[in-house]
Design a protein around this motif. Sequence first.
Motif, PDB file in Angstrom:
ATOM      1  N   UNK A  77       0.814  -1.215   0.000  1.00 33.19           N
ATOM      2  CA  UNK A  77       0.000   0.000   0.000  1.00 33.19           C
ATOM      3  C   UNK A  77       0.846   1.263   0.000  1.00 33.19           C
ATOM      4  N   UNK A  78       1.849   1.324   0.855  1.00 30.80           N
ATOM      5  CA  UNK A  78       2.641   2.545   0.996  1.00 30.80           C
ATOM      6  C   UNK A  78       4.115   2.363   0.663  1.00 30.80           C
ATOM      7  N   UNK A  79       4.568   1.132   0.459  1.00 27.82           N
ATOM      8  CA  UNK A  79       6.005   0.887   0.336  1.00 27.82           C
ATOM      9  C   UNK A  79       6.283  -0.170  -0.720  1.00 27.82           C
ATOM     10  N   UNK A  80       7.557  -0.247  -1.112  1.00 26.86           N
ATOM     11  CA  UNK A  80       8.057  -1.354  -1.918  1.00 26.86           C
ATOM     12  C   UNK A  80       9.288  -1.913  -1.220  1.00 26.86           C
ATOM     13  N   UNK A  81       9.485  -3.225  -1.321  1.00 21.47           N
ATOM     14  CA  UNK A  81      10.663  -3.855  -0.725  1.00 21.47           C
ATOM     15  C   UNK A  81      11.168  -4.964  -1.635  1.00 21.47           C
ATOM     16  N   UNK A  82      12.489  -5.185  -1.682  1.00 22.26           N
ATOM     17  CA  UNK A  82      13.011  -6.321  -2.440  1.00 22.26           C
ATOM     18  C   UNK A  82      12.851  -7.597  -1.628  1.00 22.26           C
ATOM     19  N   UNK A  83      12.489  -8.680  -2.291  1.00 24.12           N
ATOM     20  CA  UNK A  83      12.367  -9.965  -1.604  1.00 24.12           C
ATOM     21  C   UNK A  83      13.258 -11.030  -2.235  1.00 24.12           C
ATOM     22  N   UNK A  84      13.844 -10.732  -3.392  1.00 18.50           N
ATOM     23  CA  UNK A  84      14.654 -11.740  -4.073  1.00 18.50           C
ATOM     24  C   UNK A  84      15.552 -11.060  -5.090  1.00 18.50           C
ATOM     25  N   UNK A  85      16.795 -11.540  -5.210  1.00 18.67           N
ATOM     26  CA  UNK A  85      17.726 -11.039  -6.217  1.00 18.67           C
ATOM     27  C   UNK A  85      18.286 -12.216  -7.003  1.00 18.67           C
ATOM     28  N   UNK A  86      18.343 -12.089  -8.327  1.00 17.75           N
ATOM     29  CA  UNK A  86      18.968 -13.075  -9.204  1.00 17.75           C
ATOM     30  C   UNK A  86      20.094 -12.410  -9.970  1.00 17.75           C
ATOM     31  N   UNK A  87      21.204 -13.115 -10.134  1.00 16.84           N
ATOM     32  CA  UNK A  87      22.341 -12.601 -10.884  1.00 16.84           C
ATOM     33  C   UNK A  87      22.246 -13.102 -12.321  1.00 16.84           C
ATOM     34  N   UNK A  88      22.334 -12.187 -13.257  1.00 13.77           N
ATOM     35  CA  UNK A  88      22.263 -12.538 -14.674  1.00 13.77           C
ATOM     36  C   UNK A  88      23.487 -13.365 -15.050  1.00 13.77           C
ATOM     37  N   UNK A  89      23.255 -14.583 -15.529  1.00 13.01           N
ATOM     38  CA  UNK A  89      24.356 -15.460 -15.915  1.00 13.01           C
ATOM     39  C   UNK A  89      24.912 -15.046 -17.267  1.00 13.01           C
ATOM     40  N   UNK A  90      26.151 -15.429 -17.515  1.00 10.59           N
ATOM     41  CA  UNK A  90      26.799 -15.106 -18.781  1.00 10.59           C
ATOM     42  C   UNK A  90      25.992 -15.675 -19.949  1.00 10.59           C
ATOM     43  N   UNK A  91      25.662 -14.827 -20.919  1.00 11.13           N
ATOM     44  CA  UNK A  91      24.907 -15.256 -22.082  1.00 11.13           C
ATOM     45  C   UNK A  91      23.408 -15.301 -21.875  1.00 11.13           C
ATOM     46  N   UNK A  92      22.944 -15.056 -20.669  1.00  7.09           N
ATOM     47  CA  UNK A  92      21.506 -15.109 -20.387  1.00  7.09           C
ATOM     48  C   UNK A  92      20.848 -13.779 -20.730  1.00  7.09           C
ATOM     49  N   UNK A  93      19.672 -13.840 -21.340  1.00  2.00           N
ATOM     50  CA  UNK A  93      18.924 -12.640 -21.659  1.00  2.00           C
ATOM     51  C   UNK A  93      18.211 -12.122 -20.404  1.00  2.00           C
ATOM     52  N   UNK A  94      18.065 -10.790 -20.322  1.00  2.00           N
ATOM     53  CA  UNK A  94      17.405 -10.180 -19.167  1.00  2.00           C
ATOM     54  C   UNK A  94      16.001 -10.726 -19.007  1.00  2.00           C
ATOM     55  N   UNK A  95      15.262 -10.821 -20.110  1.00  2.06           N
ATOM     56  CA  UNK A  95      13.875 -11.279 -20.026  1.00  2.06           C
ATOM     57  C   UNK A  95      13.792 -12.708 -19.501  1.00  2.06           C
ATOM     58  N   UNK A  96      14.738 -13.572 -19.886  1.00  3.91           N
ATOM     59  CA  UNK A  96      14.737 -14.944 -19.399  1.00  3.91           C
ATOM     60  C   UNK A  96      14.982 -14.979 -17.901  1.00  3.91           C
ATOM     61  N   UNK A  97      15.915 -14.126 -17.432  1.00  8.19           N
ATOM     62  CA  UNK A  97      16.197 -14.054 -16.006  1.00  8.19           C
ATOM     63  C   UNK A  97      14.971 -13.552 -15.239  1.00  8.19           C
ATOM     64  N   UNK A  98      14.277 -12.577 -15.821  1.00 13.52           N
ATOM     65  CA  UNK A  98      13.072 -12.048 -15.174  1.00 13.52           C
ATOM     66  C   UNK A  98      12.015 -13.131 -15.042  1.00 13.52           C
ATOM     67  N   UNK A  99      11.783 -13.863 -16.119  1.00 12.89           N
ATOM     68  CA  UNK A  99      10.774 -14.913 -16.080  1.00 12.89           C
ATOM     69  C   UNK A  99      11.130 -15.966 -15.042  1.00 12.89           C
ATOM     70  N   UNK A 100      12.402 -16.360 -14.988  1.00  9.97           N
ATOM     71  CA  UNK A 100      12.826 -17.363 -14.007  1.00  9.97           C
ATOM     72  C   UNK A 100      12.687 -16.835 -12.589  1.00  9.97           C
ATOM     73  N   UNK A 101      13.017 -15.555 -12.395  1.00 14.49           N
ATOM     74  CA  UNK A 101      12.982 -14.980 -11.047  1.00 14.49           C
ATOM     75  C   UNK A 101      11.562 -14.814 -10.539  1.00 14.49           C
ATOM     76  N   UNK A 102      10.644 -14.417 -11.414  1.00 13.30           N
ATOM     77  CA  UNK A 102       9.289 -14.130 -10.956  1.00 13.30           C
ATOM     78  C   UNK A 102       8.411 -15.378 -10.938  1.00 13.30           C
TER      79      UNK A 102
END
Length: 340
Positions: free
Chosen positions: A111-136
């Motif tokens: 409602x009033x805030x945002x917080x990080x709950x998970x971080x993924x490191x982009x692997x060599x050769x991995x596309x950002x969108x693929x990392x996003x899909x895997x993370x979410x």
Amino acid sequence: MHSSVLDELTEVLFAGLSRSDQRTKGAQYLRGLIAAEGRKSVRNIAAQVGGPELAQSLHHFIASSTWDWKPVSRALQRHADRELRFAAWVAHAQPIPRGGRQAIGVWGVAKDVTVPVKWNLLRSGEEVAECVAAATLGADPSTVGPRPVVLDLPGADPRPVFDRYMRAGAPLLSAVPADLPVLEQGPGRGRRPLPASRLLQLNRMLRRPAEWTDPATGVVRRSLVAGVRVEWADHPLLLVGQWDSGQGQPVHCWLTNLTATPLGVLLRLAKFPQRVERDFANSASHVGTLDYEGRSSDGWHRHMTLAAAAHVAQVVAAQRARVRPWSQCMGSMERMGYSA
């Protein structure tokens, strides 16, 4: 900070660690992240929780110990969601100092805030969108539920994310380039793809006013917004556009599979990445998000998981004390017209 908040979080995060010394080190590291002034180096953290002699053991705990950070991350996500009741998730891309690499953070928006709950490191050769899909989509299913994921990843191809989300039946809203070719559903227009902004401009008679709150200023603004049903990447989606004046091309374009959601709600959801960007800038130095000094990928994940936990602890403590953390809070989700 209320000690009860940190005590509760420590118990939740480290209950699964089989060794008592690891549970102790985890609690010390988390407390040190919150208490240390300036850069959150292991030396500064150790100085806050017992003295310089702890620096070596804390470094080992983060960089080369055997504990698995993934269950701790899942426990953090569940705890933060119970406390803050997230309405949506945002995937935020962040360059990593010292390595030239990129990380994807999954943030809960409440409602009033945002917080990080998970971080993924982009692997060599991995596309950002693929990392996003895997993370979410790889997040804890007991907390993700039907809540939408909101993306604003300039330069990333959103196709892999939409492909995976449509297969999973999961809600998604993503910013897209103005020149992205999309095909309007139904007859007419020659049945050929048009740039997103051009298609929206041809349907400008559908525009309606909608209010949203500027994350940078807290000021309520009004824009015109329109939605056009389209086909893109073999998916039936809604193309949404925002105009800040009555003339010209839309200033922002999004695609979403939330085709039955009111346009004003979609516009306000689309602003969530700006809230995350603001809160990241305001909070990173407080919890050491950019301060990991080691080279180990597992060490980075352990540090980032506990930095996210430190962020959550400070926000939860502020919420319980009815104090706004770090920056001006936004209007309520109820006023925005969206509920999980």
